[in-house]
Write a protein that holds these residues in place. Structure first.
Motif, PDB file in Angstrom:
ATOM      1  N   ALA A  14      76.916  54.078  64.621  1.00 61.64           N
ATOM      2  CA  ALA A  14      76.071  55.266  64.704  1.00 61.64           C
ATOM      3  C   ALA A  14      74.673  55.029  64.140  1.00 61.64           C
ATOM      4  CB  ALA A  14      76.738  56.427  63.978  1.00 61.64           C
ATOM      5  N   ALA A  15      74.586  54.358  62.998  1.00 56.67           N
ATOM      6  CA  ALA A  15      73.296  54.171  62.360  1.00 56.67           C
ATOM      7  C   ALA A  15      72.407  53.188  63.127  1.00 56.67           C
ATOM      8  CB  ALA A  15      73.493  53.684  60.933  1.00 56.67           C
ATOM      9  N   ASN A  16      73.032  52.176  63.723  1.00 54.33           N
ATOM     10  CA  ASN A  16      72.296  51.223  64.564  1.00 54.33           C
ATOM     11  C   ASN A  16      71.099  50.615  63.833  1.00 54.33           C
ATOM     12  OD1 ASN A  16      72.483  50.038  67.169  1.00 54.33           O
ATOM     13  ND2 ASN A  16      70.588  51.060  67.737  1.00 54.33           N
ATOM     14  N   MET A  17      71.283  50.279  62.572  1.00 55.70           N
ATOM     15  CA  MET A  17      70.173  49.822  61.747  1.00 55.70           C
ATOM     16  C   MET A  17      69.908  48.321  61.863  1.00 55.70           C
ATOM     17  SD  MET A  17      70.532  51.897  58.148  1.00 55.70           S
ATOM     18  CE  MET A  17      72.164  51.243  57.792  1.00 55.70           C
ATOM     19  N   GLN A  18      68.715  47.942  61.472  1.00 52.86           N
ATOM     20  CA  GLN A  18      68.361  46.544  61.247  1.00 52.86           C
ATOM     21  C   GLN A  18      68.398  46.321  59.737  1.00 52.86           C
ATOM     22  OE1 GLN A  18      64.473  46.074  62.974  1.00 52.86           O
ATOM     23  NE2 GLN A  18      65.282  45.644  65.009  1.00 52.86           N
ATOM     24  N   ILE A  19      69.168  45.335  59.309  1.00 54.38           N
ATOM     25  CA  ILE A  19      69.294  45.034  57.886  1.00 54.38           C
ATOM     26  C   ILE A  19      68.790  43.613  57.642  1.00 54.38           C
ATOM     27  CG2 ILE A  19      70.883  44.778  55.945  1.00 54.38           C
ATOM     28  CD1 ILE A  19      72.704  46.813  57.424  1.00 54.38           C
ATOM     29  N   ALA A  20      67.748  43.500  56.834  1.00 57.83           N
ATOM     30  CA  ALA A  20      67.119  42.206  56.557  1.00 57.83           C
ATOM     31  C   ALA A  20      67.496  41.720  55.162  1.00 57.83           C
ATOM     32  CB  ALA A  20      65.600  42.333  56.671  1.00 57.83           C
ATOM     33  N   ILE A  21      68.004  40.495  55.077  1.00 54.87           N
ATOM     34  CA  ILE A  21      68.365  39.912  53.793  1.00 54.87           C
ATOM     35  C   ILE A  21      67.598  38.608  53.613  1.00 54.87           C
ATOM     36  CG2 ILE A  21      70.220  38.996  52.350  1.00 54.87           C
ATOM     37  CD1 ILE A  21      72.156  40.829  53.785  1.00 54.87           C
ATOM     38  N   ASP A  22      66.695  38.583  52.632  1.00 54.08           N
ATOM     39  CA  ASP A  22      65.882  37.403  52.369  1.00 54.08           C
ATOM     40  C   ASP A  22      66.176  36.836  50.988  1.00 54.08           C
ATOM     41  OD1 ASP A  22      64.176  37.184  54.729  1.00 54.08           O
ATOM     42  OD2 ASP A  22      63.339  39.105  54.096  1.00 54.08           O
ATOM     43  N   GLY A  23      65.667  35.633  50.739  1.00 51.45           N
ATOM     44  CA  GLY A  23      65.832  35.031  49.436  1.00 51.45           C
ATOM     45  C   GLY A  23      65.744  33.521  49.518  1.00 51.45           C
ATOM     46  N   PRO A  24      65.672  32.847  48.392  1.00 50.81           N
ATOM     47  CA  PRO A  24      65.552  31.388  48.358  1.00 50.81           C
ATOM     48  C   PRO A  24      66.855  30.688  48.719  1.00 50.81           C
ATOM     49  CG  PRO A  24      65.809  32.250  46.155  1.00 50.81           C
ATOM     50  CD  PRO A  24      65.644  33.437  47.040  1.00 50.81           C
ATOM     51  N   ALA A  25      66.796  29.386  48.825  1.00 54.34           N
ATOM     52  CA  ALA A  25      67.960  28.574  49.182  1.00 54.34           C
ATOM     53  C   ALA A  25      69.118  28.789  48.221  1.00 54.34           C
ATOM     54  CB  ALA A  25      67.556  27.093  49.189  1.00 54.34           C
ATOM     55  N   THR A 147      58.134  39.462  58.042  1.00 47.58           N
ATOM     56  CA  THR A 147      57.541  39.038  59.313  1.00 47.58           C
ATOM     57  C   THR A 147      58.398  39.343  60.537  1.00 47.58           C
ATOM     58  OG1 THR A 147      56.401  37.211  58.193  1.00 47.58           O
ATOM     59  CG2 THR A 147      56.620  37.050  60.588  1.00 47.58           C
ATOM     60  N   VAL A 148      59.663  38.957  60.497  1.00 49.84           N
ATOM     61  CA  VAL A 148      60.514  39.097  61.679  1.00 49.84           C
ATOM     62  C   VAL A 148      60.860  40.558  61.952  1.00 49.84           C
ATOM     63  CG1 VAL A 148      62.672  38.397  62.779  1.00 49.84           C
ATOM     64  CG2 VAL A 148      61.467  36.797  61.285  1.00 49.84           C
ATOM     65  N   LEU A 149      61.354  41.241  60.923  1.00 48.82           N
ATOM     66  CA  LEU A 149      61.747  42.651  61.075  1.00 48.82           C
ATOM     67  C   LEU A 149      61.040  43.502  60.010  1.00 48.82           C
ATOM     68  CD1 LEU A 149      65.614  42.195  61.594  1.00 48.82           C
ATOM     69  CD2 LEU A 149      63.825  42.334  63.346  1.00 48.82           C
ATOM     70  N   PRO A 150      59.718  43.639  60.101  1.00 50.15           N
ATOM     71  CA  PRO A 150      58.972  44.391  59.089  1.00 50.15           C
ATOM     72  C   PRO A 150      59.328  45.870  59.035  1.00 50.15           C
ATOM     73  CG  PRO A 150      57.576  43.923  60.980  1.00 50.15           C
ATOM     74  CD  PRO A 150      58.826  43.123  61.156  1.00 50.15           C
ATOM     75  N   ASP A 151      59.948  46.385  60.105  1.00 49.69           N
ATOM     76  CA  ASP A 151      60.332  47.800  60.148  1.00 49.69           C
ATOM     77  C   ASP A 151      61.828  48.011  59.934  1.00 49.69           C
ATOM     78  OD1 ASP A 151      57.687  48.633  60.719  1.00 49.69           O
ATOM     79  OD2 ASP A 151      57.971  48.139  62.838  1.00 49.69           O
ATOM     80  N   ALA A 152      62.516  46.986  59.445  1.00 54.93           N
ATOM     81  CA  ALA A 152      63.958  47.104  59.192  1.00 54.93           C
ATOM     82  C   ALA A 152      64.239  48.264  58.245  1.00 54.93           C
ATOM     83  CB  ALA A 152      64.498  45.807  58.598  1.00 54.93           C
ATOM     84  N   GLU A 153      65.284  49.017  58.535  1.00 53.33           N
ATOM     85  CA  GLU A 153      65.597  50.188  57.718  1.00 53.33           C
ATOM     86  C   GLU A 153      66.014  49.807  56.300  1.00 53.33           C
ATOM     87  OE1 GLU A 153      66.212  51.468  61.997  1.00 53.33           O
ATOM     88  OE2 GLU A 153      66.600  49.676  60.786  1.00 53.33           O
ATOM     89  N   VAL A 154      66.708  48.693  56.162  1.00 52.90           N
ATOM     90  CA  VAL A 154      67.153  48.236  54.836  1.00 52.90           C
ATOM     91  C   VAL A 154      66.722  46.787  54.644  1.00 52.90           C
ATOM     92  CG1 VAL A 154      69.125  47.760  53.340  1.00 52.90           C
ATOM     93  CG2 VAL A 154      69.135  49.799  54.789  1.00 52.90           C
ATOM     94  N   LYS A 155      66.062  46.526  53.520  1.00 52.70           N
ATOM     95  CA  LYS A 155      65.631  45.175  53.192  1.00 52.70           C
ATOM     96  C   LYS A 155      66.160  44.794  51.809  1.00 52.70           C
ATOM     97  CE  LYS A 155      61.294  45.754  55.754  1.00 52.70           C
ATOM     98  NZ  LYS A 155      59.813  45.733  55.650  1.00 52.70           N
TER      99      LYS A 155
END
Length: 237
Positions: A14-25, A147-155
């Motif tokens: 239902a939410a159909n969100m983009q979730i971005a998870i970043d971080g170092p190696a 950069t890739v998903l700057p408008d992601a709902e959750v970062k």
């Protein structure tokens, strides 16, 4: 082109969100992202594997890793697929299974150089955005939220101490039967952190609207639970 041959249920879409998870190696991004995606019945995209696949292909084809034009030409004949499998999804380039090869020490130590090349960055970003266009996706990497998903709902921005990350990589290598040295791993991680955060194009940095999660003293389940709570809080507003 790139294909994600992944099937997922629509029961929790239902939410159909983009979730971005970043971080170092070795901050735990891929492991956590896979589990979060599974909990939500979302598609998971490992962007790190994409850059590793490009690096492996360049090494295999003897393309200079710092030659942007040569890498650009190589990518015109670069068919990348993620195929579901147990215990991990397979990574195929032009039909060749390179799932294990892209985790080699050689690829690990060279991927930052390849991913810093403008043409590689541009092409992979385009492919990643195409994958995420329909939403319902968890994507992890170094520049997803910026950069890739700057408008992601959750970062989410995952971090952990260098020592803890080296210990994690050490345990992974031992489990895979790979010769390793903890002190060397710490130095390699420090070097990669520097390269990733100082490259000119899409450097590793926390997005202003990303939530910082320190995983140093947390186990995998605790990190997943923390991220799911962050996602649930977003859905309420």
């Amino acid at each position: 082109m790139i294909e994600l041959n992944l099937e997922f249920s629509e029961d929790n879409m239902a939410a159909n969100m983009q979730i971005a998870i970043d971080g170092p190696a070795s901050a735990g991004k891929s492991t956590v992202a896979k589990l979060v995606a599974k909990k939500l019945n979302y598609v998971y995209c490992d962007t790190g594997a994409m850059y590793r696949a490009v690096t492996f292909a360049a090494l295999q084809r003897k393309v200079a890793l710092d030659n942007d034009q040569a890498l650009k030409e190589m990518l015109t004949d670069f068919d990348l697929k993620f195929v579901p499998a147990d215990p991990e999804q397979l990574v195929l380039v032009n039909g060749q299974d390179i799932t294990r090869q892209i985790r080699s020490t050689e690829v690990t130590n060279q991927v930052s150089l390849v991913s810093a090349q403008p043409s590689v960055r541009q092409e992979m970003t385009k492919r990643q955005q195409e994958i995420a266009a329909s939403g319902a996706i968890v994507m992890d990497g170094r520049d997803i939220g910026t950069t890739v998903l700057p408008d992601a709902e959750v970062k989410i921005f995952l971090i952990a101490s260098v020592h803890e990350r080296a210990v994690r990589r050490y345990k992974e290598n031992v489990k895979k039967g790979m010769a390793t040295d903890l002190a060397v791993l710490e130095q390699e991680i420090k070097a990669r952190d520097y390269k990733d955060s100082h490259r000119e194009i899409s450097p590793l940095t926390q997005a202003q609207d990303a939530v910082l999660v320190d995983t140093t003293s947390l186990n995998i389940d605790e990190v997943v639970e923390k991220i799911l709570k962050i996602i649930n809080q977003h859905e309420k507003y």
